[in-house]
Design an enzyme around this catalytic site. Structure first.
Site, PDB file in Angstrom:
ATOM      1  CG  ASP A   8      -1.766   1.200   1.369  1.00  0.00           C
ATOM      2  OD1 ASP A   8      -2.334   1.623   0.343  1.00  0.00           O
ATOM      3  OD2 ASP A   8      -1.876   1.744   2.482  1.00  0.00           O
ATOM      4  CG  ASP A  10      -1.866   7.554   0.729  1.00  0.00           C
ATOM      5  OD1 ASP A  10      -1.146   8.560   0.720  1.00  0.00           O
ATOM      6  OD2 ASP A  10      -2.635   7.253  -0.202  1.00  0.00           O
ATOM      7  CG  ASP A 166      -1.811   2.128   6.473  1.00  0.00           C
ATOM      8  OD1 ASP A 166      -2.160   1.724   5.341  1.00  0.00           O
ATOM      9  OD2 ASP A 166      -2.095   3.255   6.907  1.00  0.00           O
TER      10      ASP A 166
END
Length: 220
Positions: A8, A10, A166
């Site tokens: 991922d 961000d 995250d």
């Protein structure tokens, strides 16, 4: 057998999630004296802003010009994030993974311009073999499409890739794609109800690629 790492962007490569949260939080407090809680902001983490827009309008009313504010806030976001370093351990993990012959991809609900611009700034762009972004999939996270597209672009099966996420939306997307997922929570996502992940670490510097390779071999 482990063949690829699928990151991922961000909150994993750069801590951009916190910047967006504080931009929204500061504006809502200043304009409406409204305190945006982290848990309420989580609805859009790993996905897009539409869920957050709906929540804010439900709380404050349809008159809130949130879409217009986002356009104005984009410039501030760019200025803030262009000063940010890579997250702890990111560069080292990327270099180690490539030295082992692993393929690397970005899988994000954002459009391609954001990760490409930031990775170029950080000197990491050329390490990546593929970008699975919002333009290439009909559905964004928590749907599995973006991870499935990443595996396709890498010419790998989803189960041969490790997703690094995250957010809860990202974890759900990886699970739906049958891609094992390693969670590295940040300040914004640390209290999310993560379950069913392969492993959780506090920082990417804590990742042991040999251990991960052994895990994938045992799954065969």
């Amino acid at each position: 057998m482990l063949k690829a790492l699928v990151f991922d962007f961000d909150g994993v490569i750069v801590d951009t999630e916190a910047e967006w949260y504080y931009i929204y939080k500061e504006w809502l407090k200043k304009t409406y004296n409204y305190d945006l809680k982290v848990n309420d902001y989580l609805v859009c983490v790993g996905a897009n802003s539409q869920n957050l827009f709906r929540f804010i309008k439900k709380e404050l009313g349809d008159h809130v010009p949130i879409e217009e504010f986002e356009k104005e806030a984009t410039q501030e976001y760019i200025e803030r994030t262009n000063r940010l370093p890579a997250m702890e351990g990111v560069k080292e993990l990327i270099v180690r993974a490539k030295s082992k012959g692993l393929k690397l991809a970005i899988a994000t609900s954002a459009t391609q311009k954001k990760p490409v611009t930031q990775l170029k700034r950080l000197g990491l762009l050329d390490y990546f073999d593929a970008f699975s972004t919002a333009e290439l999939s009909e559905n964004i996270k928590p749907a599995p499409d973006i991870f499935l597209k990443a595996a396709e672009l890498l010419d790998c099966k989803p189960e041969e890739c490790l997703a690094i996420e995250d957010s809860l939306n990202g974890l759900i997307a990886a699970q739906r794609a049958s891609m094992p997922c390693l969670i590295v929570p940040n300040m914004i996502t640390k209290d999310s109800p993560f379950t069913g992940y392969y492993k959780m670490v506090n920082s990417l510097k804590d990742i042991d690629l040999s251990e991960i390779e052994s895990y994938f071999l045992k799954k065969e």
